[in-house]
Motif scaffolding. Structure first.
Motif, mmCIF file in Angstrom:
data_model
loop_
_atom_site.group_PDB
_atom_site.id
_atom_site.type_symbol
_atom_site.label_atom_id
_atom_site.label_comp_id
_atom_site.label_asym_id
_atom_site.label_seq_id
_atom_site.Cartn_x
_atom_site.Cartn_y
_atom_site.Cartn_z
ATOM 1 N N VAL A 265 27.284 27.999 -49.795
ATOM 2 C CA VAL A 265 26.246 27.727 -48.800
ATOM 3 C C VAL A 265 25.912 26.240 -48.845
ATOM 4 N N PRO A 266 25.310 25.697 -47.785
ATOM 5 C CA PRO A 266 24.916 24.283 -47.815
ATOM 6 C C PRO A 266 24.003 24.005 -48.999
ATOM 7 N N GLU A 267 23.963 22.759 -49.406
ATOM 8 C CA GLU A 267 23.222 22.381 -50.607
ATOM 9 C C GLU A 267 21.790 22.883 -50.565
ATOM 10 N N LYS A 268 21.340 23.452 -51.675
ATOM 11 C CA LYS A 268 20.012 24.038 -51.797
ATOM 12 C C LYS A 268 18.991 22.985 -52.225
ATOM 13 N N ILE A 269 17.743 23.338 -52.124
ATOM 14 C CA ILE A 269 16.680 22.431 -52.541
ATOM 15 C C ILE A 269 16.696 22.222 -54.046
ATOM 16 N N GLY A 270 17.143 23.235 -54.794
ATOM 17 C CA GLY A 270 17.145 23.137 -56.243
ATOM 18 C C GLY A 270 18.297 23.910 -56.858
#
Length: 381
Positions: free
Chosen positions: A202-207
């Motif tokens: 998935v696209p880069e996560k917040i953390g």
């Protein structure tokens, strides 16, 4: 200051806790920032943890695992997540879903799939959530249709740990239509090299950048009928029972993150000077720290009380939900206060408190958002 002291940890879990703490300090803390920045999968740390028997801990000795208890798993999770949540999740996710397979699988399934994970020859995962459905287990739409001696899967799964890296995935699927919404779903083992299985990160996560979640698409993906786990139509009950233990582990993750936030806040305000003196001299700052510590100790006590209840065989639904709710919300509150106390210094990408502030958002969501936990607590009041 040792926030994760051993006082409330059962005797049987102290050895694992010490091993996990030493491993975290030597192998996770020094590289946590680098892995957060790069977003790389920490395969070297996973392999090192495997050597220390800190991966796939819960698989029984019969199938090559360490056969560790819930209390041992919780003790390790606290330490891993205090050191770094992304790497901690990567370590714990190596065997995600194996508990269901060990409880409900056939002897052949367990020998084939559990042993490979326990011995380090395979990575697994469990696929439940979908792009349009998260907490609604009864609403999942990915289907598995029987065709002779095979199941044919079609649909999508989202936010799935190890969807790309895993060798096999335990997939929650709709296998029939029923007027009882809790009788519609089953669990199926899907090797990731099966035709019709496609996964991407998935696209880069917040953390939690060092852990990897995926979007999986099944397009006429065929697996043998013998890959059905347990009874057809019993998937909802399997997952609901699994989540009782899973939520308790997530609570431990929250405790580790809260400890990290408090440590960072304490150190910063005692070193930082403003208006001619240490920031820690301000009464409002002291009150903030006192509130953080009080909530932390309350949440950690509830967690270990929950572990005790569960290991004694008590129905765990409400206890695991209370533990998860309180620990993850406490972690978020502690991180919020800590970054405020840091002022501008907490906003840098390389700051530990900045990472913690972003990481705490994820345990609030996975394995059921807070609103779902409150529903479960009320229903089991």
């Amino acid at each position: 200051m040792d926030l994760l002291d051993e006082a409330m940890v059962p005797a049987n879990a102290k050895t694992v806790k010490r091993r996990a703490r030493t491993f975290a300090r030597e192998n996770i803390e020094p590289v946590a920032g680098a892995y957060f920045e790069s977003g790389e999968y920490p395969i070297d740390i996973v392999e090192a943890a495997r050597e220390e028997e800190l991966v796939a801990q819960e698989i029984s000795t019969e199938y090559g695992g360490a056969g560790r208890s819930l209390s041992e798993a919780v003790a390790a999770a606290e330490e891993f997540f205090r050191a770094d949540a992304g790497i901690g999740l990567a370590l714990m996710g190596q065997s995600f879903g194996t508990g269901i397979l060990e409880q409900f699988g056939t002897p052949h399934q367990k020998e084939t799939y559990l042993r490979s994970v326990a011995e380090g020859d395979a990575i697994t995962g469990m696929a439940i959530s979908e792009p349009e459905t998260g907490s609604d287990l009864a609403g999942m739409e990915t289907t598995a249709v029987r065709d002779g001696d095979e199941w044919v899967l079609n649909g999508e799964k989202y936010w799935i740990g190890n969807g790309v890296e895993a060798d096999w995935i335990l997939v929650y699927v709709r296998t029939e239509e029923s007027d009882k919404p809790h009788d519609n779903h089953s669990m199926v083992i899907v090797p990731t090299d099966s035709d019709g299985y496609d996964a991407e990160h998935v696209p880069e996560k917040i953390g939690m950048h060092a852990s990897k979640q995926s979007h999986i698409t099944f397009t006429d993906c065929r697996v043998p009928h013998e890959n059905l786990v347990g009874e057809r139509g019993n998937g909802f009950r399997m997952v609901a029972e699994f989540f009782n233990h899973g939520r308790t582990r997530v609570a431990a993750q929250g405790i580790g993150l809260a400890a990290a936030a408090i440590e960072e806040a304490w150190e910063f305000v005692h070193e930082r000077e403003e208006f001619g003196g240490p920031v820690s001299d301000f009464q409002s700052v002291r009150h903030d720290l006192a509130q953080m510590r009080t909530k932390f100790e309350s949440a950690r006590t509830l967690l270990w009380h929950t572990v005790e209840r569960m290991e004694s065989g008590e129905d765990a639904a409400k206890w695991s939900s209370m533990a998860k709710l309180h620990a993850t919300e406490t972690a978020a509150e502690c991180a919020e206060t800590a970054i405020r106390l840091h002022g501008g210094h907490g906003l840098f990408d390389e700051s530990r408190i900045g990472r913690v502030y972003r990481d705490v958002r994820m345990p609030l969501i996975y394995e059921g958002v807070s609103e779902i936990q409150r529903d479960i607590i009320y229903e089991n009041f």
